[in-house]
Motif scaffolding. Structure first.
Motif, PDB file in Angstrom:
ATOM      1  N   SER A 175       0.799  -1.232   0.000  1.00 59.82           N
ATOM      2  CA  SER A 175       0.000   0.000   0.000  1.00 59.82           C
ATOM      3  C   SER A 175       0.828   1.276   0.000  1.00 59.82           C
ATOM      4  O   SER A 175       0.270   2.360  -0.207  1.00 59.82           O
ATOM      5  N   THR A 176       2.125   1.164   0.213  1.00 59.13           N
ATOM      6  CA  THR A 176       2.959   2.357   0.309  1.00 59.13           C
ATOM      7  C   THR A 176       3.820   2.498  -0.938  1.00 59.13           C
ATOM      8  O   THR A 176       4.671   1.641  -1.191  1.00 59.13           O
ATOM      9  N   PRO A 177       3.648   3.528  -1.712  1.00 56.01           N
ATOM     10  CA  PRO A 177       4.399   3.690  -2.959  1.00 56.01           C
ATOM     11  C   PRO A 177       5.907   3.763  -2.747  1.00 56.01           C
ATOM     12  O   PRO A 177       6.670   3.242  -3.555  1.00 56.01           O
ATOM     13  N   LYS A 178       6.341   4.383  -1.683  1.00 53.52           N
ATOM     14  CA  LYS A 178       7.772   4.555  -1.478  1.00 53.52           C
ATOM     15  C   LYS A 178       8.484   3.221  -1.270  1.00 53.52           C
ATOM     16  O   LYS A 178       9.682   3.118  -1.453  1.00 53.52           O
ATOM     17  N   LEU A 179       7.734   2.191  -0.856  1.00 56.34           N
ATOM     18  CA  LEU A 179       8.337   0.876  -0.686  1.00 56.34           C
ATOM     19  C   LEU A 179       8.217   0.030  -1.944  1.00 56.34           C
ATOM     20  O   LEU A 179       8.701  -1.089  -1.991  1.00 56.34           O
ATOM     21  N   GLN A 180       7.549   0.559  -2.971  1.00 52.31           N
ATOM     22  CA  GLN A 180       7.349  -0.197  -4.198  1.00 52.31           C
ATOM     23  C   GLN A 180       8.247   0.298  -5.333  1.00 52.31           C
ATOM     24  O   GLN A 180       9.045  -0.439  -5.863  1.00 52.31           O
TER      25      GLN A 180
END
Length: 241
Positions: A175-180
């Motif tokens: 759900s977190t873009p920064k981790l994707q």
């Protein structure tokens, strides 16, 4: 060759000799019981060490996979789901070990509660059948807990927190873009389509993966919240493993 009366006499002498090996005085009984208690305590401690070792493996697996999954944005969320599978396998192994541990723990508690405690502070209401219970367990050892009950206890005490941490990490990962992906705007975290796309696992659609994870965790939650059976030594005191 010995005659029939001689063989009968020899057999009786052998039985008498074997009977003499049994403790005949209260001091001998006490000494034998002390040695037996130390032996059972050693076996219980050995199985307790095996249980702790399995828990340590599970904690190590969770910590390692969290580090691998959350350290870089390119790591796949399936690593965390793989961690859930490994933790489940370790839970099953630990439940089996716990059943063996519970046999020796129950014998130890019978001796401590009904013998040593009576020496230190006699209680007229304490049961006197402890020797029969221990002797019955020695003659015919049997498991006191079912496999499901053992899993239930270990899940409540240790593994529930590991499952919870893995679930939080997995939700954070999908759900977190920064981790994707580097540079993705944070606004996309508000979109369910983004979460579903990130939850894809090989040929399995993201929505199906989410449904499987939710169903698994709901099942584990229901299993963990069911009422525990308060029988045996668990009916005495509050300090239990």
């Amino acid at each position: 060759m010995k005659t029939e009366p001689e063989r009968t006499s020899s057999a009786r002498e052998g039985e008498a000799g074997r009977a003499l090996l049994l403790p005949a005085t209260p001091n001998e009984v006490t000494n034998t019981l002390s040695h037996y208690y130390r032996g059972e305590l050693g076996r219980m401690t050995s199985w307790r060490d095996r249980i702790d070792r399995t828990s340590n493996w599970a904690i190590t697996v969770v910590a390692a996979l969290l580090s691998v999954s959350l350290s870089t944005p390119n790591s796949h969320h399936g690593v965390l789901l793989f961690g859930v599978m490994l933790v489940t396998l370790l839970l099953m192994i630990e439940a089996r070990r716990y059943r063996f541990f519970d046999i020796y723990r129950a014998r130890i508690r019978q001796i401590e509660r009904c013998y040593f405690a009576q020496i230190l502070a006699p209680d007229a209401n304490a049961g006197s059948e402890w020797a029969v219970v221990v002797a019955s367990s020695l003659r015919k050892p049997r498991f006191l807990l079912s496999y499901q009950e053992a899993m239930h206890r270990r899940l409540k005490r240790n593994y529930g927190w590991m499952y919870f941490i893995l679930l939080l990490a997995w939700c954070l990962k999908i759900s977190t873009p920064k981790l994707q992906t580097e540079g993705m705007p944070a606004l996309q975290a508000q979109s369910w389509d983004y979460v579903i796309d990130n939850a894809v696992l090989g040929p399995i659609p993201g929505l199906a993966v989410i449904a499987i994870v939710v169903a698994f965790y709901l099942g584990m939650l229901g299993f963990a919240l069911r009422r525990d059976r308060d029988e045996g030594e668990f009916g005495h005191g509050e300090a239990h493993v």
